[in-house]
Scaffold this active site. Structure first.
Site, PDB file in Angstrom:
ATOM      1  N   ASP A   1      -8.334  -5.090  13.947  1.00  0.00           N
ATOM      2  CA  ASP A   1      -8.081  -3.665  13.728  1.00  0.00           C
ATOM      3  C   ASP A   1      -7.665  -3.476  12.281  1.00  0.00           C
ATOM      4  OD1 ASP A   1      -7.465  -1.007  13.901  1.00  0.00           O
ATOM      5  OD2 ASP A   1      -5.707  -1.251  15.180  1.00  0.00           O
ATOM      6  N   SER A   2      -8.603  -3.697  11.389  1.00  0.00           N
ATOM      7  CA  SER A   2      -8.301  -3.730   9.959  1.00  0.00           C
ATOM      8  C   SER A   2      -8.471  -2.366   9.309  1.00  0.00           C
ATOM      9  CB  SER A   2      -9.217  -4.727   9.251  1.00  0.00           C
ATOM     10  OG  SER A   2     -10.557  -4.284   9.333  1.00  0.00           O
ATOM     11  N   ASP A   8       0.964 -12.769   6.913  1.00  0.00           N
ATOM     12  CA  ASP A   8      -0.452 -12.884   6.618  1.00  0.00           C
ATOM     13  C   ASP A   8      -1.182 -13.413   7.849  1.00  0.00           C
ATOM     14  OD1 ASP A   8      -2.800 -13.050   4.762  1.00  0.00           O
ATOM     15  OD2 ASP A   8      -2.608 -15.166   5.279  1.00  0.00           O
ATOM     16  N   ASP A  46       0.113   0.409  13.813  1.00  0.00           N
ATOM     17  CA  ASP A  46       0.500   1.664  14.465  1.00  0.00           C
ATOM     18  C   ASP A  46       0.766   1.467  15.956  1.00  0.00           C
ATOM     19  OD1 ASP A  46      -2.219   2.286  15.974  1.00  0.00           O
ATOM     20  OD2 ASP A  46      -2.749   1.803  13.909  1.00  0.00           O
ATOM     21  N   GLN A  65       0.828  -1.202   0.000  1.00  0.00           N
ATOM     22  CA  GLN A  65       0.000   0.000   0.000  1.00  0.00           C
ATOM     23  C   GLN A  65       0.866   1.258   0.000  1.00  0.00           C
ATOM     24  OE1 GLN A  65      -2.158  -0.544   3.732  1.00  0.00           O
ATOM     25  NE2 GLN A  65      -0.266  -1.330   4.619  1.00  0.00           N
TER      26      GLN A  65
END
Length: 283
Positions: free
Chosen positions: A163-164, A145, A94, A39
């Site tokens: 927490d996607s 993964d 995070d 990403q």
């Protein structure tokens, strides 16, 4: 004519939250701007919310407001579970949710799995108020993964926190019933799963589908909600599933240092406004 220099050369971060709604924040400094294997990662310092993590153009978390989200994701399931010792966090590179999980002294181990190691490293360097628990000896940080890991364990965890990011690309499967089934196998019999399930205003269909999918797997499924200022609409939902534990009842003392979560907030979060009940009706 007087030139007001502060009006020129401004940098703004704009997130298109829906095709008809945007959120713009003034940027003081760009800290990270790179493309990882998964990403686009942007980490900026904003005037309004401090340092902020943005993935593929979507705001993930900011220093000033993240506690609203991190505390709800962690403390709702951990305070509801009878004795949470082992916790799985899917995503959350995070570190904010991990920080809150490890406020619970009875937690013996927290496994955080985020597929993108670049997010974890950026948080360690630039978001110390969030990533501060990554060096805790009870924390295990894995860059892989999550589904492969989950399939390799059985009845290991008391709580699973999903927490996607939004359900696009590699994160899309984290909102499906097949994923919730796999997590169920990794949970102990009295285990609890919580997942962020988007806004009832801007992501109505996603929220309803996630709730429906969770309900198809767990006999006890509940939706709760809270404030999250930088997420679309400012109202955010969390869907919780279990086989035998009622998640709406807090059983433990509130950890020290919370700024949003309380026992009263816990109970009130499960009181749904009529429009939200109507959206979930017969789902």
């Amino acid at each position: 004519m007087e030139r007001r220099g502060k009006r020129f050369n401004q940098i703004w971060l704009t997130e298109e939250q829906t095709p008809n709604m945007k959120l713009s924040l003034r940027v003081n400094r760009v800290l990270v701007n790179k493309k990882s294997d998964y990403q686009e990662i942007l980490l900026v310092e904003t005037a309004e919310y401090g340092r902020m993590l943005v993935l593929d153009g979507a705001i993930q978390i900011g220093e000033r407001e993240e506690f609203c989200y991190s505390e709800m994701m962690a403390h709702i399931p951990l305070c509801a579970h009878p004795d949470p010792k082992h916790v799985l966090i899917v995503g959350g590179g995070d570190g904010g949710v991990l920080r809150e999980v490890l406020r619970h002294k009875n937690v013996e181990k927290a496994v955080l799995i985020d597929i993108d190691s670049d997010v974890i490293e950026a948080a360690k360097e630039y978001l110390p108020t969030l990533s501060c628990a990554m060096d805790d000896p009870r924390a295990e940080i894995r860059s892989e993964d999550a589904l492969s890991y989950i399939r390799s364990v059985s009845e290991c965890f008391d709580v699973a926190i999903v927490d996607s990011t939004d359900p696009v690309d590699f994160a899309a499967g984290l909102f499906e019933s097949s994923f919730y089934e796999e997590v169920k196998k990794a949970l102990k019999k009295d285990g609890i799963i919580i997942a962020q399930t988007e806004s009832p205003f801007s992501d109505t269909k996603i929220m309803i589908e996630a709730y429906k999918n969770m309900k198809s797997v767990y006999p006890i499924t509940s939706l709760c909600w809270g404030a999250m200022p930088t997420y679309p609409s400012g109202m955010w939902t969390y869907t919780i599933g279990s086989r035998e534990v009622d998640p709406s009842t807090p059983r433990h003392t509130v950890p020290e240092g919370t700024k949003y979560y309380t026992r009263d907030i816990h109970k009130a979060a499960f009181v749904l406004p009529p429009f939200l009940k109507d959206l979930l009706h017969d789902k």
